[in-house]
Design a protein around this motif. Sequence first.
Motif, PDB file in Angstrom:
ATOM      1  N   THR A  33      25.564   0.829   6.753  1.00  0.00           N
ATOM      2  CA  THR A  33      26.902   1.389   6.597  1.00  0.00           C
ATOM      3  C   THR A  33      27.360   2.042   7.890  1.00  0.00           C
ATOM      4  O   THR A  33      26.622   2.823   8.490  1.00  0.00           O
ATOM      5  N   ASP A 115      33.540   3.530   7.211  1.00  0.00           N
ATOM      6  CA  ASP A 115      34.384   2.550   7.890  1.00  0.00           C
ATOM      7  C   ASP A 115      34.071   1.146   7.382  1.00  0.00           C
ATOM      8  O   ASP A 115      34.962   0.331   7.172  1.00  0.00           O
ATOM      9  N   GLN A 116      32.771   0.877   7.206  1.00  0.00           N
ATOM     10  CA  GLN A 116      32.337  -0.449   6.743  1.00  0.00           C
ATOM     11  C   GLN A 116      31.025  -0.324   5.984  1.00  0.00           C
ATOM     12  O   GLN A 116      30.087   0.317   6.453  1.00  0.00           O
ATOM     13  N   LEU A 127      32.699  -4.774   3.221  1.00  0.00           N
ATOM     14  CA  LEU A 127      33.870  -4.050   2.739  1.00  0.00           C
ATOM     15  C   LEU A 127      34.277  -3.002   3.756  1.00  0.00           C
ATOM     16  O   LEU A 127      33.420  -2.305   4.313  1.00  0.00           O
ATOM     17  N   VAL A 128      35.583  -2.872   3.981  1.00  0.00           N
ATOM     18  CA  VAL A 128      36.070  -1.990   5.034  1.00  0.00           C
ATOM     19  C   VAL A 128      37.251  -1.154   4.538  1.00  0.00           C
ATOM     20  O   VAL A 128      37.877  -1.446   3.524  1.00  0.00           O
ATOM     21  N   GLN A 129      37.519  -0.096   5.314  1.00  0.00           N
ATOM     22  CA  GLN A 129      38.723   0.726   5.127  1.00  0.00           C
ATOM     23  C   GLN A 129      39.037   1.379   6.466  1.00  0.00           C
ATOM     24  O   GLN A 129      38.196   2.073   7.044  1.00  0.00           O
ATOM     25  N   LYS A 135      39.612   6.517   2.986  1.00  0.00           N
ATOM     26  CA  LYS A 135      38.199   6.201   3.163  1.00  0.00           C
ATOM     27  C   LYS A 135      37.327   6.865   2.103  1.00  0.00           C
ATOM     28  O   LYS A 135      37.490   8.037   1.773  1.00  0.00           O
ATOM     29  N   TYR A 149      28.497   6.158  -3.097  1.00  0.00           N
ATOM     30  CA  TYR A 149      29.827   6.209  -2.511  1.00  0.00           C
ATOM     31  C   TYR A 149      30.705   7.082  -3.394  1.00  0.00           C
ATOM     32  O   TYR A 149      30.755   6.894  -4.612  1.00  0.00           O
ATOM     33  N   ASP A 156      41.387   6.420  -2.509  1.00  0.00           N
ATOM     34  CA  ASP A 156      40.252   5.814  -1.819  1.00  0.00           C
ATOM     35  C   ASP A 156      39.944   4.410  -2.338  1.00  0.00           C
ATOM     36  O   ASP A 156      40.048   4.142  -3.541  1.00  0.00           O
ATOM     37  N   LEU A 158      37.488   0.556  -0.877  1.00  0.00           N
ATOM     38  CA  LEU A 158      36.969  -0.369   0.128  1.00  0.00           C
ATOM     39  C   LEU A 158      37.415  -1.771  -0.266  1.00  0.00           C
ATOM     40  O   LEU A 158      37.607  -2.054  -1.453  1.00  0.00           O
ATOM     41  N   ARG A 159      37.531  -2.677   0.731  1.00  0.00           N
ATOM     42  CA  ARG A 159      38.091  -3.998   0.392  1.00  0.00           C
ATOM     43  C   ARG A 159      37.513  -5.098   1.279  1.00  0.00           C
ATOM     44  O   ARG A 159      37.204  -4.894   2.449  1.00  0.00           O
ATOM     45  N   THR A 260      38.454  -5.274  -4.307  1.00  0.00           N
ATOM     46  CA  THR A 260      38.902  -3.918  -4.023  1.00  0.00           C
ATOM     47  C   THR A 260      37.979  -3.012  -4.819  1.00  0.00           C
ATOM     48  O   THR A 260      38.021  -3.017  -6.052  1.00  0.00           O
TER      49      THR A 260
END
Length: 304
Positions: A33, A115-116, A127-129, A135, A149, A156, A158-159, A260
């Motif tokens: 991560t 971030d990822q 997955l990122v944001q 975040k 998480y 919030d 992640l995608r 998502t």
Amino acid sequence: MPNLLRNVGPLIRPFSPRDYSPQLWLDAQLSPTTLSVAGVAGTGTVTLVGTALTGVGTAFTGEVKVGDTITGTDVSGTVASITSATALTLSGASGAGAGVAFTITPVAGVSARIDQANDLSGNGNHLVQATFAKKVAYLQTGIAGLPAYDVDAVDDFLRVTFGAALTQPVTVYVGCSFGSSAANRIAHSGVTALARTNLWRNITTGDIRSYAGVVLSSSAQPTGAQIYAEIYDGASSSVRQNGTSIASGDAGGFSLDGVTLGAEFQGSAPLGGKIFMYAVYSGAHTVAQQTQVENYYKARGYWS
């Protein structure tokens, strides 16, 4: 010299969810991560009186997380609780700044932002944001002393978008705790309205529901961390909670174009809880396969 290994049988590798060839497998404890602990300018201005920090034009519920440090001219402390978008409480507070700009700094292991989060399937579906306020936080001891998480109840998620949509049948697993039923709380969705699978806690009844074009309802009320096994296969769809069947029937026939995680496809109705795993597979898993994935996380202490 005798051959001491002569009677040793084949080595048996422990089961992993990767053994069933997932499209995506995310694990809060195992997934590499990328985290951020860089300070970010907060929205609005703040005034500190004792341990109470009040804001004008602030967005505490979206931008700030418990464990962050807040600093500004004559303002310093660690966020202990968040009451609203304009009110929070600091521990170790010092100063008496009034109407000042401030900086939000995440703390490693407590409120670091993701971030990822890397996919363990080998398919590169990370997955990122990119937006700070959206975040998800990474908690080193989020569920039962294990990593998780932390998804707020504001914005919030992640995608990731898949290179090609998965068509049914599809099997999804998610391990999570839901926020209160004061609002719909969505654990996962797709990327677009007509290519998604959803699992959520209903605002009115507090029960668990799934969706891939048709709502499949249950009467199950979640308490604490749970693992859900979801089969999306038109009229033969089903949901299990901690190894027990809670719903079966028609959930619709949508494909799945990505994930998502922690909210609806457009970012609404966030989970307001914690996630310890997510995985998706092409095909419908048997009961034996579902049990094996569920017990993998039970043995690690995420649910009981």
